[in-house]
Design a protein around this motif. Structure first.
Motif, PDB file in Angstrom:
ATOM      1  N   GLY A 276       0.356  -1.450  -0.213  1.00  0.00           N
ATOM      2  CA  GLY A 276       0.054   0.081  -0.118  1.00  0.00           C
ATOM      3  C   GLY A 276       1.219   1.331  -0.322  1.00  0.00           C
ATOM      4  N   SER A 277       1.586   1.426   1.083  1.00  0.00           N
ATOM      5  CA  SER A 277       2.449   2.579   0.797  1.00  0.00           C
ATOM      6  C   SER A 277       3.741   2.099  -0.597  1.00  0.00           C
ATOM      7  CB  SER A 277       3.967   2.559   2.266  1.00  0.00           C
ATOM      8  OG  SER A 277       4.627   0.955   2.214  1.00  0.00           O
ATOM      9  N   LEU A 278       3.854   1.241  -0.820  1.00  0.00           N
ATOM     10  CA  LEU A 278       4.798   1.457  -2.532  1.00  0.00           C
ATOM     11  C   LEU A 278       3.418   2.523  -3.893  1.00  0.00           C
ATOM     12  CD1 LEU A 278       6.295  -1.932  -2.143  1.00  0.00           C
ATOM     13  CD2 LEU A 278       7.484   0.785  -2.072  1.00  0.00           C
ATOM     14  N   ALA A 279       2.289   1.876  -3.701  1.00  0.00           N
ATOM     15  CA  ALA A 279       1.387   2.586  -4.377  1.00  0.00           C
ATOM     16  C   ALA A 279       1.166   3.976  -3.494  1.00  0.00           C
ATOM     17  CB  ALA A 279       0.171   1.477  -4.132  1.00  0.00           C
ATOM     18  N   ASP A 280       1.039   4.187  -3.403  1.00  0.00           N
ATOM     19  CA  ASP A 280       0.887   5.525  -2.235  1.00  0.00           C
ATOM     20  C   ASP A 280       2.210   6.513  -2.981  1.00  0.00           C
ATOM     21  OD1 ASP A 280      -1.032   4.922  -1.450  1.00  0.00           O
ATOM     22  OD2 ASP A 280      -0.061   5.009   0.768  1.00  0.00           O
TER      23      ASP A 280
ATOM     24  N   LYS B  22       3.845  10.559  -6.564  1.00  0.00           N
ATOM     25  CA  LYS B  22       4.542  11.094  -8.513  1.00  0.00           C
ATOM     26  C   LYS B  22       4.179  11.362  -9.154  1.00  0.00           C
ATOM     27  CE  LYS B  22       9.621   8.412  -6.116  1.00  0.00           C
ATOM     28  NZ  LYS B  22      10.235   7.334  -7.014  1.00  0.00           N
ATOM     29  N   CYS B  23       3.125  10.105  -9.480  1.00  0.00           N
ATOM     30  CA  CYS B  23       2.813  10.538 -10.453  1.00  0.00           C
ATOM     31  C   CYS B  23       1.658  11.281 -11.246  1.00  0.00           C
ATOM     32  CB  CYS B  23       1.895   8.867 -11.507  1.00  0.00           C
ATOM     33  SG  CYS B  23       3.193   7.997 -12.060  1.00  0.00           S
TER      34      CYS B  23
ATOM     35  N   CYS C  44       6.246   2.992 -13.375  1.00  0.00           N
ATOM     36  CA  CYS C  44       7.404   3.311 -11.907  1.00  0.00           C
ATOM     37  C   CYS C  44       6.194   2.340 -11.010  1.00  0.00           C
ATOM     38  CB  CYS C  44       5.222   4.155 -10.895  1.00  0.00           C
ATOM     39  SG  CYS C  44       6.457   4.558  -9.226  1.00  0.00           S
ATOM     40  N   ASN C  45       5.400   1.505 -11.212  1.00  0.00           N
ATOM     41  CA  ASN C  45       5.794  -0.162 -10.551  1.00  0.00           C
ATOM     42  C   ASN C  45       6.807  -1.000 -11.441  1.00  0.00           C
ATOM     43  OD1 ASN C  45       3.674   0.734  -8.729  1.00  0.00           O
ATOM     44  ND2 ASN C  45       1.526  -0.104  -9.625  1.00  0.00           N
TER      45      ASN C  45
ATOM     46  N   PRO D 295      16.285   5.370 -16.234  1.00  0.00           N
ATOM     47  CA  PRO D 295      15.857   3.974 -18.056  1.00  0.00           C
ATOM     48  C   PRO D 295      15.059   3.149 -18.240  1.00  0.00           C
ATOM     49  CG  PRO D 295      18.341   4.625 -16.899  1.00  0.00           C
ATOM     50  CD  PRO D 295      17.332   5.115 -15.614  1.00  0.00           C
ATOM     51  N   CYS D 296      14.903   2.376 -16.947  1.00  0.00           N
ATOM     52  CA  CYS D 296      13.081   1.893 -17.472  1.00  0.00           C
ATOM     53  C   CYS D 296      12.118   2.018 -17.729  1.00  0.00           C
ATOM     54  CB  CYS D 296      13.199   0.421 -16.102  1.00  0.00           C
ATOM     55  SG  CYS D 296      12.676   0.231 -15.747  1.00  0.00           S
ATOM     56  N   TYR D 297      11.599   3.314 -16.788  1.00  0.00           N
ATOM     57  CA  TYR D 297      10.851   4.210 -17.166  1.00  0.00           C
ATOM     58  C   TYR D 297      10.726   4.916 -18.850  1.00  0.00           C
ATOM     59  CZ  TYR D 297       7.714   7.436 -16.270  1.00  0.00           C
ATOM     60  OH  TYR D 297       5.681   8.414 -16.137  1.00  0.00           O
ATOM     61  N   ARG D 298      12.266   5.103 -19.413  1.00  0.00           N
ATOM     62  CA  ARG D 298      12.379   5.415 -20.595  1.00  0.00           C
ATOM     63  C   ARG D 298      12.114   4.737 -21.835  1.00  0.00           C
ATOM     64  NH1 ARG D 298      18.323   6.805 -20.471  1.00  0.00           N
ATOM     65  NH2 ARG D 298      18.158   4.691 -21.214  1.00  0.00           N
ATOM     66  N   ASP D 299      12.366   3.091 -21.407  1.00  0.00           N
ATOM     67  CA  ASP D 299      12.587   2.393 -21.913  1.00  0.00           C
ATOM     68  C   ASP D 299      11.670   1.499 -22.218  1.00  0.00           C
ATOM     69  OD1 ASP D 299      15.174   2.947 -22.486  1.00  0.00           O
ATOM     70  OD2 ASP D 299      16.272   1.778 -21.677  1.00  0.00           O
TER      71      ASP D 299
END
Length: 87
Positions: A22-26, A31-32, A53-54, A72-76
């Protein structure tokens, strides 16, 4: 007695892992929300930003546009058309 102790440990583990999720989802949500704050299609932006993000261990580039080299992960990540999946 050992069975009760093991059961209590198991329950504690399950509860702590669900709280962590739950905290990771927050983290991704906040951020989003900022990343998509100026987007025209906010609903789609939030959806795909959250997916990215996940998948990228909570990494979302700073700002509302650009800066994708920070993650880089988000970008790729690409969609089926070979275009950037992440806003």
């Amino acid at each position: 007695m050992k069975l009760v102790f093991v059961t209590v440990l198991l329950v504690c583990f399950v509860l702590s892992s669900s709280l962590l999720e739950g905290s990771l989802a927050d983290v991704c949500g906040s951020k989003c929300a900022f990343r998509c704050s100026k987007a025209k299609g906010q609903e789609d932006c939030l959806k795909y930003c959250g997916i990215c993000c996940n998948k990228c261990n909570n990494c979302v580039p700073s700002g509302t546009f650009g800066n994708k080299d920070e993650c880089p992960c988000y970008r790729d990540l690409k969609n089926s058309k070979g275009e950037s999946k992440c806003p």
